[in-house]
Design a protein around this motif. Structure first.
Motif, short mmCIF file in Angstrom:
data_model
loop_
_atom_site.label_atom_id
_atom_site.label_comp_id
_atom_site.label_asym_id
_atom_site.label_seq_id
_atom_site.Cartn_x
_atom_site.Cartn_y
_atom_site.Cartn_z
N GLY A 42 -80.98 56.65 6.15
CA GLY A 42 -80.14 55.85 7.03
C GLY A 42 -78.95 55.25 6.32
O GLY A 42 -78.87 55.23 5.09
N ASN A 43 -78.02 54.73 7.13
CA ASN A 43 -76.82 54.13 6.55
C ASN A 43 -77.14 52.93 5.66
O ASN A 43 -76.39 52.62 4.72
CB ASN A 43 -75.87 53.69 7.67
CG ASN A 43 -75.25 54.87 8.39
OD1 ASN A 43 -75.23 55.98 7.86
ND2 ASN A 43 -74.76 54.64 9.60
N HIS A 44 -78.26 52.25 5.93
CA HIS A 44 -78.62 51.08 5.14
C HIS A 44 -79.08 51.46 3.73
O HIS A 44 -79.22 50.59 2.87
CB HIS A 44 -79.74 50.30 5.84
CG HIS A 44 -81.03 51.05 5.93
ND1 HIS A 44 -81.22 52.09 6.85
CD2 HIS A 44 -82.19 50.95 5.24
CE1 HIS A 44 -82.44 52.57 6.71
NE2 HIS A 44 -83.04 51.91 5.74
N GLN A 45 -79.30 52.77 3.49
CA GLN A 45 -79.74 53.23 2.17
C GLN A 45 -78.59 53.76 1.33
O GLN A 45 -78.80 54.17 0.19
CB GLN A 45 -80.79 54.32 2.33
CG GLN A 45 -82.07 53.85 3.01
CD GLN A 45 -83.00 55.00 3.33
OE1 GLN A 45 -82.90 55.65 4.38
NE2 GLN A 45 -83.91 55.28 2.40
N LEU A 94 -74.36 53.30 0.09
CA LEU A 94 -73.19 52.44 -0.03
C LEU A 94 -72.09 53.23 -0.73
O LEU A 94 -72.33 53.84 -1.77
CB LEU A 94 -73.52 51.18 -0.84
CG LEU A 94 -72.35 50.22 -1.12
CD1 LEU A 94 -71.82 49.63 0.19
CD2 LEU A 94 -72.79 49.11 -2.07
N SER A 131 -80.71 50.03 -7.52
CA SER A 131 -79.92 51.15 -7.02
C SER A 131 -79.79 52.26 -8.06
O SER A 131 -79.97 52.04 -9.26
CB SER A 131 -78.52 50.68 -6.61
OG SER A 131 -77.82 50.12 -7.72
N LEU A 175 -81.41 51.67 -3.12
CA LEU A 175 -80.11 51.97 -2.55
C LEU A 175 -79.43 53.04 -3.40
O LEU A 175 -79.50 53.00 -4.63
CB LEU A 175 -79.26 50.70 -2.54
CG LEU A 175 -77.86 50.78 -1.94
CD1 LEU A 175 -77.94 50.98 -0.44
CD2 LEU A 175 -77.08 49.51 -2.26
N ALA A 206 -72.63 60.84 7.73
CA ALA A 206 -73.79 60.02 8.04
C ALA A 206 -74.83 60.81 8.82
O ALA A 206 -76.04 60.62 8.64
CB ALA A 206 -73.37 58.78 8.82
N GLN A 258 -86.86 54.58 -3.06
CA GLN A 258 -86.81 53.44 -2.15
C GLN A 258 -85.58 52.57 -2.42
O GLN A 258 -85.33 51.62 -1.69
CB GLN A 258 -88.08 52.60 -2.30
CG GLN A 258 -89.36 53.36 -2.00
CD GLN A 258 -89.38 53.93 -0.60
OE1 GLN A 258 -89.01 53.26 0.37
NE2 GLN A 258 -89.81 55.18 -0.47
#
Length: 218
Positions: A90-93, A95, A118, A69, A81, A67
């Motif tokens: 998703g992109n929010h997960q 960096l 993370s 990052l 992506a 869950q």
């Protein structure tokens, strides 16, 4: 240094405690068998591999299970992506970080691991024992994991990683060999089959059955 001091600093392997090391399932039964339960639940795992042989596909179950990052530091190419989205990430997960120097790279890696929010995938050419120890401590404090990618036959073989694997491309997936494992023996190898997950990327095995010639009648 006395034996008691070595034991206190975890510098000696105590065989009767090897089964108590926490593990996370890799998502592949054959790899879990090879690693006696899966990847370390925290710590630094080194993966020696050529790029683009399926190394991220091998780790895909890890990315899907967590869950937190996932931070990709200095990846050799821009992550796809669409590929991650197809697997529910998703992109929010994710960096992507590209620090300006090796020093900044190790600092950023340590801070991400310490954050407790993370895990890290790291592509870094060089690391010494002191730097590795700092990253291992950061993993302990942040209850986090670091997967570090290196080329095959890299000089990092001598470092005390929690787990060190070599990955080789295979028509059916990846051949994984244990180079070093805390609380276990090196040298074991398994073929990790990708056909169940990505059949379009694996080579179909030819039949080993030789048909018996039929005798013509009439």
């Amino acid at each position: 240094m006395s034996l008691e001091q070595l034991l206190a600093h975890q510098q000696v392997w105590r065989g009767f405690k090897t089964q108590n090391l926490p593990k996370k399932s890799s998502g592949y039964p054959e790899l879990d068998e090879l690693l006696q339960g899966g990847f370390p639940a925290q710590g630094v795992t080194a993966l020696h591999t050529q790029p683009a042989v399926g190394e991220l596909r091998l780790l895909m179950p890890q990315l899907q299970q967590q869950q937190r990052l996932w931070i990709l530091i200095n990846p050799p190419a821009l992550p796809n992506a669409e590929f991650f989205a197809q697997h529910g990430i998703g992109n929010h997960q994710l960096l992507v970080l590209r620090p300006n120097s090796a020093k900044e790279t190790l600092w950023a890696t340590e801070q991400c691991l310490l954050s407790g929010s993370s895990h890290v995938l790291l592509w870094q050419q060089g690391m010494n024992v002191a730097q590795l120890k700092r990253l291992q401590l950061a993993c302990q404090h942040g209850d986090s994991r670091l997967f570090a990618f290196y080329p095959p036959h890299d000089s990092q073989f001598s470092l005390p990683f929690d787990l060190q694997l070599e990955l080789q491309a295979h028509p059916q997936g990846l051949q994984v060999t244990v180079l070093k494992r805390r609380g276990g023996w090196p040298g074991q190898s398994r073929l990790i089959h990708f056909a169940r997950h990505w059949p379009e990327l694996t080579q179909q095995q030819a039949s080993q059955v030789i048909p018996f010639p039929q005798e013509k009648v009439g």
